[in-house]
Enzyme design. Structure first.
Site, mmCIF file in Angstrom:
data_model
loop_
_atom_site.group_PDB
_atom_site.id
_atom_site.type_symbol
_atom_site.label_atom_id
_atom_site.label_comp_id
_atom_site.label_asym_id
_atom_site.label_seq_id
_atom_site.Cartn_x
_atom_site.Cartn_y
_atom_site.Cartn_z
ATOM 1 N N GLY A 32 54.929 11.316 58.148
ATOM 2 C CA GLY A 32 55.408 9.952 57.974
ATOM 3 C C GLY A 32 55.014 9.415 56.608
ATOM 4 O O GLY A 32 55.718 8.578 56.030
ATOM 5 N N GLY A 132 49.754 25.243 63.648
ATOM 6 C CA GLY A 132 49.422 23.824 63.636
ATOM 7 C C GLY A 132 49.263 23.343 62.207
ATOM 8 O O GLY A 132 49.418 24.113 61.256
ATOM 9 N N CYS A 133 48.957 22.064 62.057
ATOM 10 C CA CYS A 133 48.802 21.482 60.724
ATOM 11 C C CYS A 133 47.942 20.238 60.832
ATOM 12 O O CYS A 133 48.135 19.424 61.749
ATOM 13 C CB CYS A 133 50.171 21.123 60.145
ATOM 14 S SG CYS A 133 50.113 20.350 58.516
ATOM 15 N N HIS A 175 52.717 28.407 54.620
ATOM 16 C CA HIS A 175 52.535 27.046 55.130
ATOM 17 C C HIS A 175 52.180 26.089 53.990
ATOM 18 O O HIS A 175 52.760 25.007 53.864
ATOM 19 C CB HIS A 175 51.431 27.057 56.191
ATOM 20 C CG HIS A 175 51.169 25.742 56.831
ATOM 21 N ND1 HIS A 175 51.481 25.475 58.154
ATOM 22 C CD2 HIS A 175 50.605 24.599 56.353
ATOM 23 C CE1 HIS A 175 51.122 24.236 58.440
ATOM 24 N NE2 HIS A 175 50.588 23.682 57.365
ATOM 25 N N GLU A 176 51.231 26.493 53.149
ATOM 26 C CA GLU A 176 50.794 25.623 52.049
ATOM 27 C C GLU A 176 51.869 25.499 50.968
ATOM 28 O O GLU A 176 52.043 24.422 50.386
ATOM 29 C CB GLU A 176 49.486 26.147 51.440
ATOM 30 C CG GLU A 176 48.323 26.224 52.418
ATOM 31 C CD GLU A 176 48.079 24.935 53.182
ATOM 32 O OE1 GLU A 176 48.262 23.847 52.596
ATOM 33 O OE2 GLU A 176 47.718 25.010 54.359
ATOM 34 N N HIS A 179 54.223 22.819 51.918
ATOM 35 C CA HIS A 179 53.704 21.480 51.612
ATOM 36 C C HIS A 179 54.039 21.074 50.168
ATOM 37 O O HIS A 179 54.400 19.929 49.906
ATOM 38 C CB HIS A 179 52.189 21.435 51.803
ATOM 39 C CG HIS A 179 51.756 21.158 53.207
ATOM 40 N ND1 HIS A 179 52.154 20.036 53.912
ATOM 41 C CD2 HIS A 179 50.949 21.849 54.053
ATOM 42 C CE1 HIS A 179 51.611 20.046 55.117
ATOM 43 N NE2 HIS A 179 50.882 21.147 55.226
#
Length: 216
Positions: A32, A132-133, A175-176, A179
């Site tokens: 968000g 997960g994160c 994953h990173e 981001h």
């Protein structure tokens, strides 16, 4: 909307001091936050050793250790720079069941810093595991990732760095990297597999449970 307002008011009571803080944060931003959806900028090579960038790296390391995570990117502490850190300790690995360690191909990764990382896929076969994160606190889902990758970039001293990873470390890297490109695992997850990891505790406590957004 009424439920949302009640939830926000409830969490507001947990924080007596109000007001905006400035990044880099020592907490992890949550889904968000617009920062998580922006494509991060490269760091000028001659600025890697500057106090500004070194401060970001130091806070990333601190937050990574404080949260007990295996990876942490600059957007997760409110900074849109192409920097992330990763590690996977023997202690963390041994806390998993032997069958999990084997199936996910987990192995030790020392604390490593990547600045301006570039990713190359070495094995295009995809493997599905639960992921997960820290920016989607207390949720997880099944995500398909490439089996092996190579990443190159710069370390915290501004020196060129290149490593190949397979198994779980390859997943951490992907994953990173997501981001840094404004992506989250929720963009590529199996949507039906998304779950709150404490769903059972919610029932046992008759709904009287709060999800903490920091480990302390």
């Amino acid at each position: 909307m009424g439920v949302l307002r009640k939830t926000l008011n409830w969490y507001a009571k947990l924080s007596p001091s109000r007001g905006r803080t400035n990044p880099p944060y020592e907490h992890v931003t949550q889904i968000g936050d617009p920062t998580l959806r922006k494509i991060s900028e490269d760091v000028p090579i001659d600025k890697i050793r500057s106090p500004e960038i070194q401060k970001i790296i130091a806070i990333l390391k601190h937050v990574l250790k404080h949260y007990g995570s295996v990876g942490m990117s600059a957007p997760q502490i409110g900074i849109n720079k192409r920097i992330f850190v990763m590690r996977h300790t023997i202690k963390e690995i041994k806390s998993e069941l032997p069958e999990i360690i084997k199936s996910r191909c987990m192995y030790e990764i020392p604390l490593t810093v990547y600045v301006n990382p570039r990713l190359k896929v070495l094995d295009y076969e995809k493997v599905v595991h639960t992921e997960g994160c820290e920016s989607i606190r207390s949720f997880q889902a099944e995500v398909a990732r490439y089996k092996a990758v190579k990443i190159s970039g710069y370390n915290s001293d501004g020196e060129e760095s290149c490593h190949s990873y397979h198994g779980w470390p390859a997943r951490i890297v992907q994953h990173e990297m997501d981001h840094l490109d404004g992506k989250l695992y929720t963009d590529i997850m199996d949507r039906k597999s998304l779950q709150c990891i404490c769903w059972d505790e919610v029932n046992l406590s008759k709904g009287k449970i709060a999800i903490p957004f920091r480990p302390d």
